[in-house]
Each structure stands twice: as structure tokens, then as C-alpha cells.
Design an enzyme around this catalytic site. Structure first.
Site, PDB file in Angstrom:
ATOM      1  N   GLU A  48       3.278  -2.758  -7.793  1.00 30.79           N
ATOM      2  CA  GLU A  48       4.124  -2.055  -6.830  1.00 30.79           C
ATOM      3  C   GLU A  48       5.499  -1.730  -7.403  1.00 30.79           C
ATOM      4  OE1 GLU A  48       2.215  -3.918  -2.754  1.00 30.79           O
ATOM      5  OE2 GLU A  48       3.844  -4.968  -3.746  1.00 30.79           O
ATOM      6  N   ASP A 106      -5.446  -0.877   3.907  1.00 34.14           N
ATOM      7  CA  ASP A 106      -6.698  -1.337   4.525  1.00 34.14           C
ATOM      8  C   ASP A 106      -6.457  -1.464   6.018  1.00 34.14           C
ATOM      9  OD1 ASP A 106      -6.041  -4.424   5.169  1.00 34.14           O
ATOM     10  OD2 ASP A 106      -5.098  -3.876   3.295  1.00 34.14           O
ATOM     11  N   GLU A 112       5.406 -10.604   3.748  1.00 34.47           N
ATOM     12  CA  GLU A 112       6.767 -10.921   3.282  1.00 34.47           C
ATOM     13  C   GLU A 112       7.902 -10.406   4.168  1.00 34.47           C
ATOM     14  OE1 GLU A 112       4.648  -9.043   1.218  1.00 34.47           O
ATOM     15  OE2 GLU A 112       3.809 -10.774   0.163  1.00 34.47           O
TER      16      GLU A 112
HETATM   17  N1  ADE Z   1      -1.153  -6.408   2.757  1.00 37.99           N
HETATM   18  C1  ADE Z   1      -2.026  -5.391   2.624  1.00 37.99           C
HETATM   19  N2  ADE Z   1      -3.110  -5.570   3.404  1.00 37.99           N
HETATM   20  C2  ADE Z   1      -2.910  -6.751   4.047  1.00 37.99           C
HETATM   21  C3  ADE Z   1      -3.669  -7.501   4.956  1.00 37.99           C
HETATM   22  N3  ADE Z   1      -4.865  -7.073   5.377  1.00 37.99           N
HETATM   23  N4  ADE Z   1      -3.174  -8.679   5.400  1.00 37.99           N
HETATM   24  C4  ADE Z   1      -1.960  -9.127   4.975  1.00 37.99           C
HETATM   25  N5  ADE Z   1      -1.219  -8.460   4.103  1.00 37.99           N
HETATM   26  C5  ADE Z   1      -1.662  -7.282   3.637  1.00 37.99           C
END
Ligand code: ADE
Length: 254
Positions: free
Chosen positions: A13, A221, A198
Site C-alpha cells: 500500500e 472485498d 487500524e
Molecule cells: N481490510 C480489507 N478487508 C478487510 C476485512 N474483510 N476485514 C477487516 N479488514 C479488512
């Protein structure tokens, strides 16, 4: 000149930010504190410090505190990925947080569920002006996804024009990877747009020190049973490139 902190959780990132800092006329210098590398230098004529905070709330809070105390930053920007929770918050969209909350904070019955004990609040707001500037940069940078990503990534992830969402982002020390868990979070916190690991910790540190802070997350996702499947590739091919495109648009502005 005010120094801006650029924070991400994962190597991929931050890689484009670091590449561009190293090629800027005032090339970046690295200082290791508390096991983290802090890169100070300039981007588009602005003083910045870029750091990989690691994953989870403790890592993020430690990093934010070091940025404030050791690197005298005047504002903090967090970019990365998140799981989409809100209706219509799709993979490839971008969320800019207006407030953050720790979804795994629960000191009930002493304090209401989700409330940060002794703060009298569950949500910590981001800075409105910084978030508006980030949103404006995101709108212009993401108008043409192929320009930020290349045609291959657009086709691979079947991305269309990313939608920009603004609202509540929730954080916890869990990668949410079942539909059962994301359904539960949606039920408990119906206004949450996205979940990550975070942001709320950095928000609380910034609240403590009275510093402006903003968060941008690309949705990698839907926080369901398939959340992990393309995660690393998506970070590499999409989230990191959107982050760079938006940061560049933000920092390059007069
Ligand atoms: N960062 C990206 N996808 C995530 C997820 N499903 N749960 C927690 N942090 C994430």
C-alpha cells in the site's frame, strides 16, 4: 512547512509513495523507531513522513503516537483497503471516513457497547476540511480508473467507475471473513460503510493530540466468506494504485 504523515498498514500500500519520494529532488531519509521505518522527505514540494504501521489497532496507535511525538506531524492521512459492509459499497469503490469506531470495543455493562471507556463516545470524527480535500482529490483521480490502474487491472477485477462513499468506517482486530460476521456487524452498526483494522485507533490518538486526520479506503472485498481470496493481489494491483493516484492529486494541489 507543516509536515503531513502518510500511513498505510501493508508494504504494497505504501510502495508507490516511497518510490516517488525516493525519486523526488529532496530524496527520502529513513529512521527506524520502535521497529518501524519512518521515511521523511518531500512529495510535490510538501514535507511528508511515510510509514508502514503494520496491521491492527495497537500497531496503528503506536505508529500514530510516534508520528506526533517524534516526527512533529501536523496532520495524518491513512490510506489502504477495507471490506465493504454498507449496501452498494462494492469492490473497487472508495470510502472516505467521516468518523471511525472500534467494533470490538465492549466494556459493557460498565460502559455502553462500542463506547471508548472514559471518552463518553464511540465514534471519533475525522477532520472535515482534510476529508473534503481527500474526497475532491479522489473524485478527480478516480474519474478514469484505467489511468490510475492500467487496463489489465480494470479487466481482471471487472472494475467500473469507482463510486465514492463517505460515512462511518469501523475497525477491529479481526479480518472479517465470514458472511455471518459481516451480517452481525451490519445488524449492530447499520450505518457502517466499511470495516478495516487500524483507522479507529489512529482516530483516537489524533483526538488525544488534537490533530487533523483523514482516512481513505479502497474496498477490496465484501467482508464475507470470499474476502481473503483475491486480497493480496487486489492490494497490489488496485488499492495501492488508487491510494497513490489520490494522494498525488491531493498533494499536488496548490
Ligand atoms: N481490510 C480489507 N478487508 C478487510 C476485512 N474483510 N476485514 C477487516 N479488514 C479488512
Amino acid at each position: 512547512m507543516p509536515r503531513i504523515a502518510l500511513i498505510s498498514a501493508m508494504q504494497q500500500e505504501l510502495s508507490l509513495v516511497l518510490q516517488h519520494m525516493q525519486h523526488s529532488p529532496a530524496s527520502a531519509a529513513c529512521q527506524c523507531v520502535g521497529g518501524r521505518n519512518f521515511w521523511t522527505g518531500q512529495l510535490f514540494g510538501r514535507d511528508v513522513v511515510a510509514v508502514l504501521c503494520g496491521i491492527g489497532k495497537v500497531s496503528a496507535a503506536t505508529t500514530a503516537t510516534l508520528l506526533v511525538e517524534r516526527f512533529a506531524v501536523q496532520s495524518l492521512l491513512f490510506t489502504g483497503a477495507a471490506g465493504g459492509l454498507g449496501e452498494g459499497v462494492a469492490v473497487g469503490d472508495v470510502v472516505i471516513a467521516s468518523a471511525l469506531l472500534q467494533h470490538d470495543m465492549d466494556a459493557s455493562p460498565l460502559f455502553p457497547r462500542f463506547e471508548a471507556p472514559l471518552y463518553g463516545r464511540a465514534q471519533f470524527c475525522t477532520n472535515a476540511a482534510l476529508s473534503d480535500a481527500l474526497a475532491q482529490a479522489a473524485r478527480s483521480a478516480l474519474a478514469a480508473p484505467a489511468a490510475a490502474l492500467g487496463d489489465n487491472a480494470v479487466a481482471e477485477f471487472a472494475l467500473h467507475r469507482p463510486q465514492l462513499h463517505r460515512g462511518l468506517v469501523i475497525s477491529g482486530d479481526r479480518f472479517v471473513s465470514t458472511k455471518l460476521e459481516s451480517d452481525t456487524l451490519r445488524q449492530l452498526l447499520p450505518q457502517a460503510l466499511a470495516v478495516e483494522m487500524e483507522g479507529a485507533a489512529v482516530a483516537q490518538v489524533c483526538h488525544d493530540f488534537g490533530l487533523p486526520f483523514a482516512v481513505m479506503r479502497t474496498i477490496s472485498d465484501r467482508a464475507d466468506d470470499t474476502a481473503h481470496v483475491n486480497f493480496m493481489r487486489f492490494i497490489d494491483r488496485v488499492a495501492s494504485r488508487y491510494s497513490w493516484a489520490v494522494l498525488r492529486a491531493l498533494l499536488a494541489r496548490a
